[in-house]
Motif scaffolding. Structure first.
Motif, PDB file in Angstrom:
ATOM      1  N   PRO A 287       7.532  -1.165  -9.103  1.00 53.89           N
ATOM      2  CA  PRO A 287       7.486  -2.561  -9.541  1.00 53.89           C
ATOM      3  C   PRO A 287       6.147  -3.027 -10.107  1.00 53.89           C
ATOM      4  N   SER A 288       5.066  -2.313  -9.801  1.00 57.16           N
ATOM      5  CA  SER A 288       3.741  -2.777 -10.198  1.00 57.16           C
ATOM      6  C   SER A 288       3.312  -2.210 -11.544  1.00 57.16           C
ATOM      7  N   GLU A 289       2.995  -3.101 -12.500  1.00 60.85           N
ATOM      8  CA  GLU A 289       2.483  -2.670 -13.796  1.00 60.85           C
ATOM      9  C   GLU A 289       1.184  -1.885 -13.633  1.00 60.85           C
ATOM     10  N   LYS A 290       0.352  -2.311 -12.710  1.00 64.62           N
ATOM     11  CA  LYS A 290      -0.925  -1.630 -12.480  1.00 64.62           C
ATOM     12  C   LYS A 290      -0.703  -0.206 -11.994  1.00 64.62           C
ATOM     13  N   ASP A 291       0.224  -0.024 -11.068  1.00 65.91           N
ATOM     14  CA  ASP A 291       0.508   1.321 -10.551  1.00 65.91           C
ATOM     15  C   ASP A 291       1.105   2.208 -11.629  1.00 65.91           C
TER      16      ASP A 291
ATOM     17  N   GLU B 202       0.821  -1.208   0.000  1.00 66.99           N
ATOM     18  CA  GLU B 202       0.000   0.000   0.000  1.00 66.99           C
ATOM     19  C   GLU B 202       0.859   1.265   0.000  1.00 66.99           C
ATOM     20  N   ASP B 203       1.956   1.249   0.762  1.00 65.98           N
ATOM     21  CA  ASP B 203       2.842   2.413   0.789  1.00 65.98           C
ATOM     22  C   ASP B 203       3.526   2.612  -0.554  1.00 65.98           C
ATOM     23  N   ARG B 204       3.897   1.538  -1.208  1.00 66.90           N
ATOM     24  CA  ARG B 204       4.508   1.661  -2.529  1.00 66.90           C
ATOM     25  C   ARG B 204       3.514   2.238  -3.532  1.00 66.90           C
ATOM     26  N   LYS B 205       2.287   1.803  -3.438  1.00 70.38           N
ATOM     27  CA  LYS B 205       1.242   2.328  -4.317  1.00 70.38           C
ATOM     28  C   LYS B 205       1.062   3.825  -4.106  1.00 70.38           C
ATOM     29  N   GLU B 206       1.032   4.249  -2.843  1.00 75.59           N
ATOM     30  CA  GLU B 206       0.872   5.674  -2.545  1.00 75.59           C
ATOM     31  C   GLU B 206       2.106   6.469  -2.960  1.00 75.59           C
ATOM     32  N   ASN B 207       3.284   5.877  -2.799  1.00 70.93           N
ATOM     33  CA  ASN B 207       4.526   6.510  -3.239  1.00 70.93           C
ATOM     34  C   ASN B 207       4.455   6.865  -4.721  1.00 70.93           C
ATOM     35  N   ILE B 208       4.024   5.903  -5.530  1.00 72.97           N
ATOM     36  CA  ILE B 208       3.948   6.118  -6.980  1.00 72.97           C
ATOM     37  C   ILE B 208       2.831   7.098  -7.330  1.00 72.97           C
ATOM     38  N   ARG B 209       1.699   7.018  -6.640  1.00 74.41           N
ATOM     39  CA  ARG B 209       0.608   7.954  -6.909  1.00 74.41           C
ATOM     40  C   ARG B 209       1.053   9.396  -6.668  1.00 74.41           C
ATOM     41  N   ARG B 210       1.718   9.641  -5.555  1.00 75.06           N
ATOM     42  CA  ARG B 210       2.172  10.998  -5.238  1.00 75.06           C
ATOM     43  C   ARG B 210       3.147  11.505  -6.302  1.00 75.06           C
ATOM     44  N   ILE B 211       4.080  10.655  -6.701  1.00 74.08           N
ATOM     45  CA  ILE B 211       5.070  11.090  -7.685  1.00 74.08           C
ATOM     46  C   ILE B 211       4.406  11.345  -9.027  1.00 74.08           C
ATOM     47  N   GLY B 212       3.406  10.546  -9.353  1.00 68.88           N
ATOM     48  CA  GLY B 212       2.664  10.800 -10.576  1.00 68.88           C
ATOM     49  C   GLY B 212       2.014  12.175 -10.566  1.00 68.88           C
ATOM     50  N   GLU B 213       1.421  12.541  -9.442  1.00 68.41           N
ATOM     51  CA  GLU B 213       0.768  13.848  -9.330  1.00 68.41           C
ATOM     52  C   GLU B 213       1.787  14.987  -9.392  1.00 68.41           C
ATOM     53  N   VAL B 214       2.920  14.808  -8.716  1.00 67.14           N
ATOM     54  CA  VAL B 214       3.967  15.834  -8.756  1.00 67.14           C
ATOM     55  C   VAL B 214       4.518  15.968 -10.175  1.00 67.14           C
ATOM     56  N   SER B 215       4.727  14.833 -10.830  1.00 62.43           N
ATOM     57  CA  SER B 215       5.239  14.853 -12.208  1.00 62.43           C
ATOM     58  C   SER B 215       4.276  15.584 -13.133  1.00 62.43           C
ATOM     59  N   LYS B 216       2.998  15.387 -12.921  1.00 67.39           N
ATOM     60  CA  LYS B 216       1.987  16.049 -13.744  1.00 67.39           C
ATOM     61  C   LYS B 216       2.081  17.566 -13.610  1.00 67.39           C
ATOM     62  N   LEU B 217       2.378  18.051 -12.407  1.00 67.41           N
ATOM     63  CA  LEU B 217       2.539  19.493 -12.190  1.00 67.41           C
ATOM     64  C   LEU B 217       3.732  20.033 -12.967  1.00 67.41           C
ATOM     65  N   PHE B 218       4.849  19.296 -12.938  1.00 65.21           N
ATOM     66  CA  PHE B 218       6.038  19.723 -13.680  1.00 65.21           C
ATOM     67  C   PHE B 218       5.752  19.796 -15.173  1.00 65.21           C
TER      68      PHE B 218
END
Length: 210
Positions: free
Chosen positions: A110-114, A80-96
């Motif tokens: 590591p997760s294809e789904k994430d 769950e923490d890894r999933k949230e880690n990737i979600r946050r970075i995705g949102e930050v990347s979108k801002l950039f």
């Protein structure tokens, strides 16, 4: 993930991405590096940042370890923490990307789904998944941080490639084989890919690299 409050409103900017493209002299894109620990993601990411700087392209690296010193310091390595880690970075990347920059995100992810969830945050031409390919055997041989040895000894649980799975990308935009290419060769391949697809211009949207 839905906001926890209903009492928030989205405010639109007076500028759009094309305005920023024109000002910067280039387009913007998220370059998402995924691969095993030791595959060379961070080394390649910072080498690419320097190469883009030489091309007068505005870019910034979000590195997995660096991010866990700050914005994601509250997260561990559970699923769950890894999933949230990737979600946050995705949102930050979108801002950039919206700000008109190239964001170079270097995460095992590591997760294809994430990874697919992050990909879907972006317009097709604004996100490139880059598989930094290197065999587990070679990554263990390198073991630059001594993490594989600790994982084998049971000191690090949920370690990708040893006690946790890594989903090899099903449809990456680019594959960089760092087991057989030097960092210089890998960087040059990435720069040429971006140039060939007109990311360094300000005209029509870049052609989809798929």
């Amino acid at each position: 993930m839905e906001p926890k409050s209903n009492h928030i409103t989205w405010h639109n900017s007076n500028l759009n991405r094309q305005d920023r493209y024109t000002r910067n002299g280039h387009k913007s894109c998220a370059l998402w590096f995924t691969g095993l620990s030791g595959s060379g993601k961070s080394t390649l990411a910072f080498a690419l940042e320097k190469a883009l700087f030489a091309e007068n392209v505005n870019s910034y690296v979000l590195d997995g370890d660096n991010i866990r010193h700050g914005i994601n310091r509250d997260l561990g390595f559970s699923q769950e923490d890894r999933k949230e880690n990737i979600r946050r970075i995705g949102e930050v990347s979108k801002l950039f990307v919206d700000a008109g920059m190239f964001i170079i995100a270097a995460f095992i992810s590591p997760s294809e789904k994430d990874r697919q969830t992050v990909r879907e945050m972006f317009e097709p031409e604004a996100f490139l998944e880059i598989y930094v390919k290197c065999s587990l055997e070679e990554c263990e041989r390198r073991d630059p941080k001594g993490l594989y040895r600790k994982a084998r000894d049971g000191q690090i649980p949920n370690f990708t490639g040893i006690s946790a799975a890594y989903d090899i990308p099903e449809n990456p935009h680019i594959v960089i084989d760092t087991e057989h290419l030097t960092i210089e060769e890998s960087t040059r391949q990435l720069v040429e890919h971006l140039r060939d697809r007109n990311y360094f211009t300000t005209g029509q949207a870049a052609n989809s690299p798929q």
